[in-house]
Design a protein around this motif. Structure first.
Motif, PDB file in Angstrom:
ATOM      1  N   ARG B   6     -10.161 -48.458 -60.555  1.00 23.58           N
ATOM      2  CA  ARG B   6      -9.603 -47.757 -61.882  1.00 23.58           C
ATOM      3  C   ARG B   6      -9.875 -46.371 -61.835  1.00 23.58           C
ATOM      4  O   ARG B   6     -10.898 -45.791 -61.636  1.00 23.58           O
ATOM      5  CB  ARG B   6     -10.076 -48.262 -62.868  1.00 23.58           C
ATOM      6  CG  ARG B   6      -9.671 -50.032 -63.151  1.00 23.58           C
ATOM      7  CD  ARG B   6      -8.129 -50.241 -63.173  1.00 23.58           C
ATOM      8  NE  ARG B   6      -7.882 -51.616 -63.266  1.00 23.58           N
ATOM      9  CZ  ARG B   6      -8.289 -52.350 -64.270  1.00 23.58           C
ATOM     10  NH1 ARG B   6      -8.212 -51.993 -65.628  1.00 23.58           N
ATOM     11  NH2 ARG B   6      -7.905 -53.858 -64.351  1.00 23.58           N
ATOM     12  N   VAL B   8     -10.259 -43.002 -64.147  1.00 21.24           N
ATOM     13  CA  VAL B   8     -10.292 -42.424 -65.703  1.00 21.24           C
ATOM     14  C   VAL B   8     -10.353 -40.700 -65.617  1.00 21.24           C
ATOM     15  O   VAL B   8     -11.125 -40.289 -64.923  1.00 21.24           O
ATOM     16  CB  VAL B   8     -11.642 -42.924 -66.420  1.00 21.24           C
ATOM     17  CG1 VAL B   8     -11.605 -42.215 -67.816  1.00 21.24           C
ATOM     18  CG2 VAL B   8     -11.548 -44.431 -66.605  1.00 21.24           C
ATOM     19  N   THR B  21     -13.752 -46.328 -72.614  1.00 22.04           N
ATOM     20  CA  THR B  21     -12.615 -46.919 -71.559  1.00 22.04           C
ATOM     21  C   THR B  21     -13.298 -47.368 -70.311  1.00 22.04           C
ATOM     22  O   THR B  21     -12.678 -48.351 -69.726  1.00 22.04           O
ATOM     23  CB  THR B  21     -11.883 -45.613 -71.296  1.00 22.04           C
ATOM     24  OG1 THR B  21     -11.306 -44.925 -72.351  1.00 22.04           O
ATOM     25  CG2 THR B  21     -10.923 -45.882 -70.139  1.00 22.04           C
ATOM     26  N   ARG B  24     -14.455 -50.933 -70.775  1.00 21.12           N
ATOM     27  CA  ARG B  24     -13.477 -51.903 -71.083  1.00 21.12           C
ATOM     28  C   ARG B  24     -12.851 -52.174 -69.693  1.00 21.12           C
ATOM     29  O   ARG B  24     -12.654 -53.423 -69.454  1.00 21.12           O
ATOM     30  CB  ARG B  24     -12.332 -51.299 -72.067  1.00 21.12           C
ATOM     31  CG  ARG B  24     -11.497 -52.240 -72.769  1.00 21.12           C
ATOM     32  CD  ARG B  24     -10.557 -51.611 -73.681  1.00 21.12           C
ATOM     33  NE  ARG B  24     -11.264 -51.104 -74.593  1.00 21.12           N
ATOM     34  CZ  ARG B  24     -10.984 -49.669 -74.948  1.00 21.12           C
ATOM     35  NH1 ARG B  24     -10.204 -48.731 -74.326  1.00 21.12           N
ATOM     36  NH2 ARG B  24     -11.685 -48.952 -75.799  1.00 21.12           N
ATOM     37  N   SER B  25     -12.670 -51.279 -68.831  1.00 23.12           N
ATOM     38  CA  SER B  25     -12.510 -51.420 -67.519  1.00 23.12           C
ATOM     39  C   SER B  25     -13.141 -52.362 -66.628  1.00 23.12           C
ATOM     40  O   SER B  25     -12.683 -53.500 -66.073  1.00 23.12           O
ATOM     41  CB  SER B  25     -12.280 -50.210 -66.634  1.00 23.12           C
ATOM     42  OG  SER B  25     -11.344 -49.389 -67.175  1.00 23.12           O
ATOM     43  N   SER B  28     -13.083 -56.210 -66.966  1.00 21.10           N
ATOM     44  CA  SER B  28     -12.114 -57.054 -66.246  1.00 21.10           C
ATOM     45  C   SER B  28     -12.573 -57.535 -64.961  1.00 21.10           C
ATOM     46  O   SER B  28     -13.358 -56.660 -64.212  1.00 21.10           O
ATOM     47  CB  SER B  28     -10.845 -56.270 -66.036  1.00 21.10           C
ATOM     48  OG  SER B  28     -10.070 -56.956 -64.987  1.00 21.10           O
ATOM     49  N   VAL B  31     -12.343 -55.721 -61.387  1.00 17.33           N
ATOM     50  CA  VAL B  31     -12.753 -54.156 -61.257  1.00 17.33           C
ATOM     51  C   VAL B  31     -14.249 -54.132 -61.024  1.00 17.33           C
ATOM     52  O   VAL B  31     -14.978 -54.474 -61.776  1.00 17.33           O
ATOM     53  CB  VAL B  31     -12.307 -53.607 -62.719  1.00 17.33           C
ATOM     54  CG1 VAL B  31     -12.807 -52.009 -62.705  1.00 17.33           C
ATOM     55  CG2 VAL B  31     -11.018 -53.464 -62.793  1.00 17.33           C
ATOM     56  N   VAL B  34     -14.850 -47.817 -60.903  1.00 20.60           N
ATOM     57  CA  VAL B  34     -14.221 -46.981 -61.592  1.00 20.60           C
ATOM     58  C   VAL B  34     -14.546 -45.670 -61.106  1.00 20.60           C
ATOM     59  O   VAL B  34     -15.714 -44.976 -60.961  1.00 20.60           O
ATOM     60  CB  VAL B  34     -14.649 -47.163 -63.223  1.00 20.60           C
ATOM     61  CG1 VAL B  34     -13.941 -46.057 -63.974  1.00 20.60           C
ATOM     62  CG2 VAL B  34     -14.056 -48.402 -63.530  1.00 20.60           C
TER      63      VAL B  34
END
Lengths: 95, 95
Positions: B6, B8, B21, B24-25, B28, B31, B34
């Protein structure tokens, strides 16, 4: 003569001051690596310095390593504050 | 379900917005990584976000990779300006 990495502390001076310091360090034949150290708001300046040195002046430079961290700063009134740090190691490719 | 990293984008918001954020990613299960992307003055914020997330909230995070670069920004009046960039890849260790 060792090939110790030189260390350049990045602060509030203009970017070109640091760029010139780095170029001067690398002009010494025993210097193969220079480490830029910065903390807090100077982290952005350190990245600018590395990029400008590499792109505009010494295309044979490599970013060998980047390390981020946190330092505890002692405040005058007591207590501490955490501040982020960065160390960027520039390495001269053998030509 | 892939385990795509992901991304950001770090800007001018308070650090904790980005930290939330990221947490939260990673919540999952697909994931594992990030990537924080920032440019210019937000580079320092990106380092702060990575350090606070790792030290205060998710100690199992590793900084897998840090890449710096330069982007050409088109100016409104014509011409371009170079701006430094950073990409910090955070990876969740398997626990």
């Amino acid at each position: 003569m060792s090939s110790e990495p030189r260390v350049v502390f990045i602060g509030n001076k203009p970017i070109m001051n640091y760029v010139l310091t780095i170029i001067r360090s690398f002009s010494s034949p025993d210097v193969k690596e220079v480490v830029l150290k910065a903390r807090g708001r100077s982290i952005t300046t350190a990245v600018d310095v590395a990029e400008v040195t590499k792109r505009q002046f010494m295309k044979q430079l490599d970013v060998k390593d980047i390390v981020i961290g946190t330092e505890e700063i002692k405040l005058e009134g007591g207590g501490t504050r955490a501040v982020s740090t960065i160390e960027i190691t520039l390495k001269k490719e053998d030509s």
